[in-house]
Design an enzyme around this catalytic site. Structure first.
Site, short mmCIF file in Angstrom:
data_model
loop_
_atom_site.label_atom_id
_atom_site.label_comp_id
_atom_site.label_asym_id
_atom_site.label_seq_id
_atom_site.Cartn_x
_atom_site.Cartn_y
_atom_site.Cartn_z
N TYR A 11 36.76 39.44 -23.08
CA TYR A 11 35.91 38.98 -21.98
C TYR A 11 36.64 39.10 -20.63
CZ TYR A 11 33.33 35.40 -19.25
OH TYR A 11 32.63 34.71 -18.27
N SER A 34 39.42 42.44 -33.05
CA SER A 34 39.07 41.36 -34.00
C SER A 34 38.04 40.40 -33.38
CB SER A 34 40.34 40.56 -34.37
OG SER A 34 40.90 40.01 -33.19
N ASN A 35 37.96 40.39 -32.04
CA ASN A 35 37.05 39.43 -31.42
C ASN A 35 36.20 40.11 -30.35
OD1 ASN A 35 35.94 36.91 -31.09
ND2 ASN A 35 37.48 36.22 -29.63
N SER A 125 46.39 28.82 -19.52
CA SER A 125 45.18 28.00 -19.47
C SER A 125 45.49 26.61 -18.94
CB SER A 125 44.61 27.88 -20.90
OG SER A 125 43.59 26.89 -20.95
N THR A 127 44.56 24.12 -20.10
CA THR A 127 44.67 23.24 -21.27
C THR A 127 46.09 22.69 -21.40
OG1 THR A 127 43.84 23.10 -23.53
CG2 THR A 127 45.27 24.95 -23.03
N TYR A 150 45.83 25.86 -30.46
CA TYR A 150 45.56 26.89 -29.45
C TYR A 150 46.26 26.51 -28.14
CZ TYR A 150 43.41 28.91 -25.39
OH TYR A 150 43.24 29.48 -24.15
N LYS A 154 49.70 28.13 -25.88
CA LYS A 154 49.78 28.48 -24.45
C LYS A 154 51.02 27.82 -23.83
CE LYS A 154 46.28 31.19 -24.01
NZ LYS A 154 46.51 32.64 -23.80
N ARG A 296 32.97 15.34 -28.23
CA ARG A 296 33.70 16.33 -29.03
C ARG A 296 35.19 15.96 -28.99
NH1 ARG A 296 33.59 22.61 -27.23
NH2 ARG A 296 34.64 21.74 -25.42
C1 WQD Z 1 33.07 22.57 -21.26
C2 WQD Z 1 32.31 21.25 -21.27
C3 WQD Z 1 32.25 20.17 -23.41
C4 WQD Z 1 29.80 23.18 -25.41
C5 WQD Z 1 37.82 25.55 -23.43
C6 WQD Z 1 39.27 25.73 -23.80
C7 WQD Z 1 39.99 26.37 -22.63
C8 WQD Z 1 39.32 27.66 -22.30
C9 WQD Z 1 37.87 27.39 -21.91
C10 WQD Z 1 40.21 29.54 -23.46
C11 WQD Z 1 33.01 20.18 -22.10
C12 WQD Z 1 30.86 20.58 -22.96
C13 WQD Z 1 30.53 22.50 -24.46
C14 WQD Z 1 28.59 22.62 -25.89
C15 WQD Z 1 28.90 20.73 -24.46
N1 WQD Z 1 39.36 28.54 -23.39
N2 WQD Z 1 30.08 21.30 -23.99
N3 WQD Z 1 28.18 21.41 -25.39
O1 WQD Z 1 36.54 22.80 -23.61
O2 WQD Z 1 36.66 22.84 -21.05
O3 WQD Z 1 37.73 24.66 -22.36
O4 WQD Z 1 37.24 26.78 -23.05
O5 WQD Z 1 41.08 29.86 -22.71
O6 WQD Z 1 41.33 26.60 -22.98
O7 WQD Z 1 39.83 24.45 -24.02
O8 WQD Z 1 35.26 24.53 -22.24
O9 WQD Z 1 32.95 25.39 -22.36
O10 WQD Z 1 34.02 24.43 -24.47
O11 WQD Z 1 33.35 22.90 -22.63
O12 WQD Z 1 28.51 19.63 -24.04
O13 WQD Z 1 27.87 23.19 -26.76
O14 WQD Z 1 31.04 21.45 -21.87
O15 WQD Z 1 32.21 18.88 -24.01
O16 WQD Z 1 32.83 18.94 -21.48
P1 WQD Z 1 36.55 23.57 -22.34
P2 WQD Z 1 33.86 24.38 -22.99
#
Ligand code: WQD
Length: 339
Positions: A11, A34-35, A125, A127, A150, A154, A296
């Protein structure tokens, strides 16, 4: 100037390849697919008209990595995206994540440190901050114990990079800590291609609007925020891609202040889940069915970037709005679904 982009059919990788080519760089992509799909290569060519070199192999295979560098002695820099990145999957399969994300990094660095001058841009990230004490988050905010394997890969990767740069002053590197990348190239020729059920918010929203998913589950509305839902810094993937080119040029032009730097890449603005839903409905004209469900595991309440260092030192800032990013994501989804 030949640049290796690992994970260049992914992406963020594919969007960065486009920006590199448009700045005149010669790009070699390594991806194990793979992805992702090799079709992404044709999307890149449809945008730039330039066919990047592409080799398909697994960076966990040390001999493959060595062979690549024997065939490509003129690699001037690497932008390293290739990694497993599904937070939930990493909890179930930690060894896959440690082997893939750390192994590939180590083999690439072993090759790069044998070169005279080596330039290495790393996909990190936000994170690594976990739930930061202070918002917006600056680069010197303490990193926290990761919420997932994950996230830990990082953190450990950054430590490996920092230590390797310290021991090899001819290796110059920048770690870019992404906040939440969303959206797609305005041409709708490339975009996010989640395999299976999307883990991230925006692709789940666009698939719901496209009728692929029944409704969005909002993970909790009892957080200590204005509307009870979590806050994130959603950054247009094209803005993010451009930052990689700026970081690469910073090193190649000898402007880096040290041989290891770190930058947060975000808009500096936080948006809640409900705000994103409302904005999506407005820009797309689609009503979005959703329900509130339990929180979550591992979600932080709020994370958005302090963009001072990226703006003032790196000399980069975002130009796209959240609305533009959401609309680009919707246009891409409609293209993929022939809507
Ligand atoms: C965003 C918000 C969820 C899905 C992750 C990784 C990060 C990076 C980006 C790779 C949160 C909420 C989500 C859904 C929801 N990945 N949500 N319903 O968790 O901030 O970051 O992705 O590099 O490292 O940690 O992103 O888009 O998963 O969630 O309510 O079906 O949307 O709870 O608050 P996140 P996200």
């Amino acid at each position: 100037m030949k640049i290796l982009v690992t994970g260049g059919l992914g992406y963020i990788g594919s969007h960065t390849v486009v920006e590199l080519q448009q700045k005149g760089f010669e790009v070699v992509i390594v991806d194990d697919c793979s992805n992702t799909s090799e079709d992404v290569l044709y999307g890149i060519v449809r945008i730039t008209g330039i066919q990047p070199q592409f080799e398909r192999f697994d960076l966990r295979k040390k001999e493959k990595v060595q062979g690549f560098f024997q065939r490509h002695q003129d690699i001037q820099g690497i932008i390293h995206f290739a990694a497993s990145k599904a937070v939930g999957e990493s909890v179930e399969r930690p060894l896959l994540y440690y082997e893939n994300n750390l192994g590939s990094l180590i083999y690439l660095l072993q090759e790069m440190t044998q070169q005279q001058d080596a330039t290495f841009i790393f996909s990190s990230s936000c994170t690594v901050y976990g739930q930061a004490e202070k918002l917006p988050i600056t680069e010197d905010a303490p990193t926290k114990p990761a919420e997932s394997p994950y996230g830990n890969t990082k953190k450990i990767s950054e430590d490996i990079l920092r230590d390797t740069c310290k021991a090899n002053t001819h290796l110059r590197s920048i770690s870019l800590r992404y906040f939440n990348p969303i959206g797609a190239h305005p041409s709708s020729e490339i975009g996010e291609l989640p395999i299976g059920v999307p883990q991230n918010l925006v692709p789940f929203i666009t698939q719901t609007a496209a009728g692929v998913r029944e409704e969005l589950s909002v993970f909790g509305n009892d957080y200590p925020t204005a509307d009870g839902t979590c806050i994130r810094d959603y950054i247009h993937v094209v803005d993010l891609a451009k930052a990689h080119v700026v970081a690469l040029q910073r090193i190649l032009q000898g402007k880096a202040e040290s041989n290891y730097e770190v930058y947060n890449l975000g808009t500096g603005k936080g948006s809640s889940v409900l705000e994103v839903i409302q904005r999506f409905e407005r820009v797309s004209g689609q009503e979005l069915p959703y329900k509130i469900v339990a929180r979550r595991e591992g979600d932080v309440v709020a994370a958005y970037a302090d963009t001072t260092k990226a703006n003032d030192v790196l000399g980069w800032k975002t130009v796209s709005s959240l609305d533009e990013a959401l609309l680009s994501a919707w246009n891409w989804e409609k293209k993929v679904r022939n809507l």
